[in-house]
Design a protein around this motif. Structure first.
Motif, PDB file in Angstrom:
ATOM      1  N   VAL A   1       0.851  -1.189   0.000  1.00 30.73           N
ATOM      2  CA  VAL A   1       0.000   0.000   0.000  1.00 30.73           C
ATOM      3  C   VAL A   1       0.885   1.236   0.000  1.00 30.73           C
ATOM      4  O   VAL A   1       1.914   1.284   0.671  1.00 30.73           O
ATOM      5  CB  VAL A   1      -0.966  -0.006   1.208  1.00 30.73           C
ATOM      6  N   ASN A   2       0.494   2.198  -0.827  1.00 31.59           N
ATOM      7  CA  ASN A   2       1.203   3.465  -0.883  1.00 31.59           C
ATOM      8  C   ASN A   2       0.347   4.515  -0.182  1.00 31.59           C
ATOM      9  O   ASN A   2      -0.798   4.739  -0.549  1.00 31.59           O
ATOM     10  CB  ASN A   2       1.438   3.868  -2.350  1.00 31.59           C
TER      11      ASN A   2
ATOM     12  N   LEU B   1      -1.410   0.631   9.314  1.00 35.27           N
ATOM     13  CA  LEU B   1      -1.475  -0.361   8.246  1.00 35.27           C
ATOM     14  C   LEU B   1      -0.265  -1.293   8.309  1.00 35.27           C
ATOM     15  O   LEU B   1      -0.374  -2.493   8.051  1.00 35.27           O
ATOM     16  CB  LEU B   1      -1.554   0.336   6.883  1.00 35.27           C
ATOM     17  N   ASP B   2       0.867  -0.717   8.651  1.00 41.55           N
ATOM     18  CA  ASP B   2       2.065  -1.523   8.832  1.00 41.55           C
ATOM     19  C   ASP B   2       1.823  -2.574   9.919  1.00 41.55           C
ATOM     20  O   ASP B   2       2.109  -3.756   9.739  1.00 41.55           O
ATOM     21  CB  ASP B   2       3.222  -0.593   9.217  1.00 41.55           C
ATOM     22  N   TYR B   3       1.254  -2.135  11.016  1.00 43.52           N
ATOM     23  CA  TYR B   3       0.974  -3.029  12.143  1.00 43.52           C
ATOM     24  C   TYR B   3      -0.047  -4.099  11.742  1.00 43.52           C
ATOM     25  O   TYR B   3      -0.010  -5.228  12.230  1.00 43.52           O
ATOM     26  CB  TYR B   3       0.442  -2.207  13.310  1.00 43.52           C
TER      27      TYR B   3
ATOM     28  N   VAL C   1       3.961  -1.112   3.679  1.00 42.21           N
ATOM     29  CA  VAL C   1       3.590   0.290   3.498  1.00 42.21           C
ATOM     30  C   VAL C   1       4.731   1.129   2.934  1.00 42.21           C
ATOM     31  O   VAL C   1       5.865   1.025   3.395  1.00 42.21           O
ATOM     32  CB  VAL C   1       3.158   0.912   4.846  1.00 42.21           C
ATOM     33  N   THR C   2       4.421   1.954   1.941  1.00 35.96           N
ATOM     34  CA  THR C   2       5.351   2.980   1.475  1.00 35.96           C
ATOM     35  C   THR C   2       4.794   4.346   1.837  1.00 35.96           C
ATOM     36  O   THR C   2       3.648   4.658   1.511  1.00 35.96           O
ATOM     37  CB  THR C   2       5.520   2.899  -0.057  1.00 35.96           C
TER      38      THR C   2
ATOM     39  N   LEU D   1      -3.961   2.126  -2.879  1.00 35.45           N
ATOM     40  CA  LEU D   1      -3.436   3.490  -2.807  1.00 35.45           C
ATOM     41  C   LEU D   1      -4.268   4.304  -1.829  1.00 35.45           C
ATOM     42  O   LEU D   1      -5.491   4.201  -1.802  1.00 35.45           O
ATOM     43  CB  LEU D   1      -3.499   4.165  -4.189  1.00 35.45           C
ATOM     44  N   ILE D   2      -3.573   5.099  -1.038  1.00 35.66           N
ATOM     45  CA  ILE D   2      -4.268   6.001  -0.119  1.00 35.66           C
ATOM     46  C   ILE D   2      -3.644   7.386  -0.248  1.00 35.66           C
ATOM     47  O   ILE D   2      -2.416   7.506  -0.240  1.00 35.66           O
ATOM     48  CB  ILE D   2      -4.164   5.517   1.340  1.00 35.66           C
ATOM     49  N   ASN D   3      -4.487   8.404  -0.390  1.00 40.34           N
ATOM     50  CA  ASN D   3      -4.000   9.780  -0.386  1.00 40.34           C
ATOM     51  C   ASN D   3      -4.592  10.510   0.798  1.00 40.34           C
ATOM     52  O   ASN D   3      -5.783  10.372   1.082  1.00 40.34           O
ATOM     53  CB  ASN D   3      -4.434  10.518  -1.656  1.00 40.34           C
TER      54      ASN D   3
END
Length: 581
Positions: A124-125, A155-157, A162-163, A349-351
């Motif tokens: 996920v970015n 999200l990492d957890y 994650v980027t 993708l998340i902005n």
RNA sequence: GGUCUGUUAGCUCAGCUGGAUAGAGUACUUGCCUCCGAAGCAAGGGGUCACAGGUUCGAAUCCUGUACAGACCGCCA
């Protein structure tokens, strides 16, 4: 490990068995069946709505289904009792051993307790901040930075790869404005009188840059036309601004994995390729937009432009990608940038945008939908305004005048931990009041101290225990006799710990890190409550000086709370402390 | 005119995939330090979940409309 999903699996398994035996019709979907903590603890320890959600599709009465479920579920050795309540809820009581063993689980897993399989390594970015490199970050950017960073941590957890990415708008005309403004400061450094007219950035923060430029190039740019210095100053100033922004972010504890330069899209054919890819899908055409309703018609001249047919992907009107003079609009490199993200192969993708970019949500979603043929979801989270207060008076800021409240101002005054936690105790899509007096002078009422205090108390108990000669190292606690944690007040805390993995999944699914902050507050509250019960009931004190075994069990529980608080604060980017100062 | 957010206790806010008697903090009233850190805890009062319809076993939650507040709406980014 997640006790709620364990028990849910048991319920689903039972339902499948019932289907096999003909008690339920084939083909029912069990997706709506939940197992969750009941709102009222008097209703038991876990509740399931299985009988109620299945009654209608199964064509049976809820209580009949419930009755059958009860008879099977109650044979499981984890379950003490199952009661049918209200319209058909099943309330389950779980054997204490199951709860107690959770403490052991938390201690052996450490931070990993609560990490989830839901991300399953999907990439996920998360793009956030992305402020123009024309000045220091202000308080609005701060909220975006805090929110985006906490979301990325969450999200990492939850098991995603994650980027964390920052889109640098270094290609538009605003960096020309920046360069001209720096040039004025450069002239000023040479002793000239300058005027900052409309369309320039008058902020003081450019003064040192003008001075530095003078030191670097001497009088080489004096009396020269723009074509002589613009590109070089632009380069120089943008780099300096990004350096400043990185420093600002570092103050807040935010570090990006990737900075993506808008400029890198120009001159490489990237924008053309992205637009061509839309053109190949029949989504690019020449046309004239209609006058937006509510606008004055005098200001409006119809112009033919190159348009993206975003209405095919849910937008309200089509959007220009090229101005009438043939240059790209701001939107065009944005499309190319998102094409690049799509091509990099992210699953998600998340902005994170400020509320003032709310108008771009639909067109960006349309672009990503078109570019990825609907395969890659783009979620856009908006962070609403931060309203600053001091002495009850609203702080006004004006970027044009250059007197805005910066990230640095805020973090210098209240610190990164308080800034982050306070900004996360609010949903992202609601405005936030940030009162300096409240977060500073009344710091006792600040939730971040409340949570950190719980963590510090946990470590305080351990120090006291060690002084009393009780072995509290992690290995010893890991084999403590947890059956001694039988008091209801202790089980309350354990049940809260049991909710943690479930909370992470909910928060990650909805992209709402504020839920973590609220959970931590509740967990801290449970620990404080248990602590104080020791005043009235000595048996509940964590330290039983003449009974090391019981002390170890109790301290194991306290340590488990600390583990979860520490993990949660870690997601939010706030430091857990072992001592209050 | 349109789009997107929001509206829950005096104030500031939570509320999960629709679920049981809507929860915290704060303020107010009243208790708790001989006792692991009182930066804490316990008790009490305080609600037409903006309003009106709809969907259903069940709505603060979903749908429609209305009111109010904020952000945005081609040739800035």
């Amino acid at each position: 490990m997640n006790l709620f999903s364990d028990i849910r699996a048991l319920v689903i398994g039972t339902l499948e068995m019932m289907t096999k035996e003909g008690d339920l019709p084939d083909g029912l979907s069990f997706g709506n069946v939940t197992v969750e903590p009941p709102r009222d603890p008097l209703h038991g320890e876990m509740a399931t709505n299985a009988a109620m959600v299945l009654a209608k599709p199964a064509g049976q009465k809820p209580r009949d289904i419930a009755q059958k479920l009860v008879s099977i579920l109650s044979t499981d050795d984890r379950i003490i009792s199952v009661d049918i309540a209200g319209p058909g809820f099943l309330n389950l009581c779980i054997v204490p051993h199951v709860w107690q063993s959770l403490v052991k689980e938390v201690l052996s897993s450490g931070r990993a307790y609560g990490t989830s399989a839901m991300g399953a390594g999907q990439t996920v970015n998360v793009e956030y901040v992305s402020a123009n490199p024309t000045g220091p970050l202000h308080v609005g950017h701060t909220r975006g930075a805090v929110f985006g960073d906490a979301l990325a941590g969450l999200l990492d957890y939850a098991g995603y790869d994650v980027t964390r990415e920052y889109y640098v708008n270094d290609g538009g005309s605003q960096v020309d404005v920046l360069a001209r403004s720096v040039y004025l400061r450069y002239l000023e450094a040479h002793g000239q009188e300058v005027a900052f007219e409309d369309g320039t950035y008058p902020g003081d923060y450019l003064i040192p840059l003008g001075q530095a430029l003078k030191n670097k190039v001497g009088d080489a740019y004096l009396d020269q036309g723009e074509q002589f210095w613009l590109a070089e100053i632009r380069e120089y100033a943008t780099e300096a601004m990004m350096g400043m922004i990185r420093d600002d972010l570092a103050m807040l504890g935010v570090s990006m994995d990737s900075f993506f330069s808008e400029k890198s899209l120009y001159g490489t054919g990237a924008i053309e390729a992205a637009i061509d890819s839309l053109r190949a899908k029949g989504l690019i055409y020449e046309g004239v937009l209609e006058l937006p309703k509510g606008k004055k018609s005098e200001d409006w001249e119809p112009r033919e432009q190159t348009l993206f047919k975003s209405t095919d992907h849910g937008d309200d009107v089509d959007r220009p990608v090229m101005k009438s003079d043939g240059s790209w609009t701001y939107f065009a490199p944005d499309v190319a940038y998102h094409a690049d993200k799509v091509n990099r192969g992210y699953d998600l993708l998340i902005n994170v945008f400020g509320a003032d970019h709310g108008g771009y949500v639909k067109r960006m979603k349309a672009a990503v939908s078109a570019l990825s043929r609907g395969k890659i979801p783009l979620d856009i989270k908006l962070t609403q305004l931060v309203r600053l207060f001091k002495d009850g008076e609203p702080f006004k800021m004006s970027k044009r005048a250059g007197n805005f409240v910066t990230l640095r101002d805020v973090v210098d005054q209240v610190g990164a931990d308080v800034t982050r936690f306070v900004m996360l105790t609010r949903k992202n899509d609601a405005p936030l009041d940030f009162d300096f007096n409240k977060v500073l002078e009344q710091s006792r009422e600040n939730p971040v101290y409340y949570v950190q205090y719980a963590h510090a108390r946990g470590y305080s108990v351990q120090r006291r225990a060690a002084e009393a000669g009780i072995n509290v190292d992690i290995a010893t606690l890991g084999v403590a006799d947890l059956s001694r944690l039988s008091h209801e007040a202790e089980l309350v805390v354990i049940r809260r710990l049991a909710e943690w993995p479930r909370l992470i999944e909910i928060a990650a699914r909805t992209n709402e890190p504020h839920r973590v902050a609220f959970y931590l507050y509740e967990l801290a509250s449970d620990l404080h409550a248990l602590w104080n019960k020791g005043n009235e009931e000595p048996a509940l004190r964590f330290l039983q000086e003449d009974d090391p075994d019981t002390s170890q069990a109790k301290i194991a529980l306290v340590q488990a709370v600390c583990v979860v608080i520490s993990a949660g604060l870690g997601i939010l980017g706030v430091k857990p402390v072992e001592e209050m100062r």
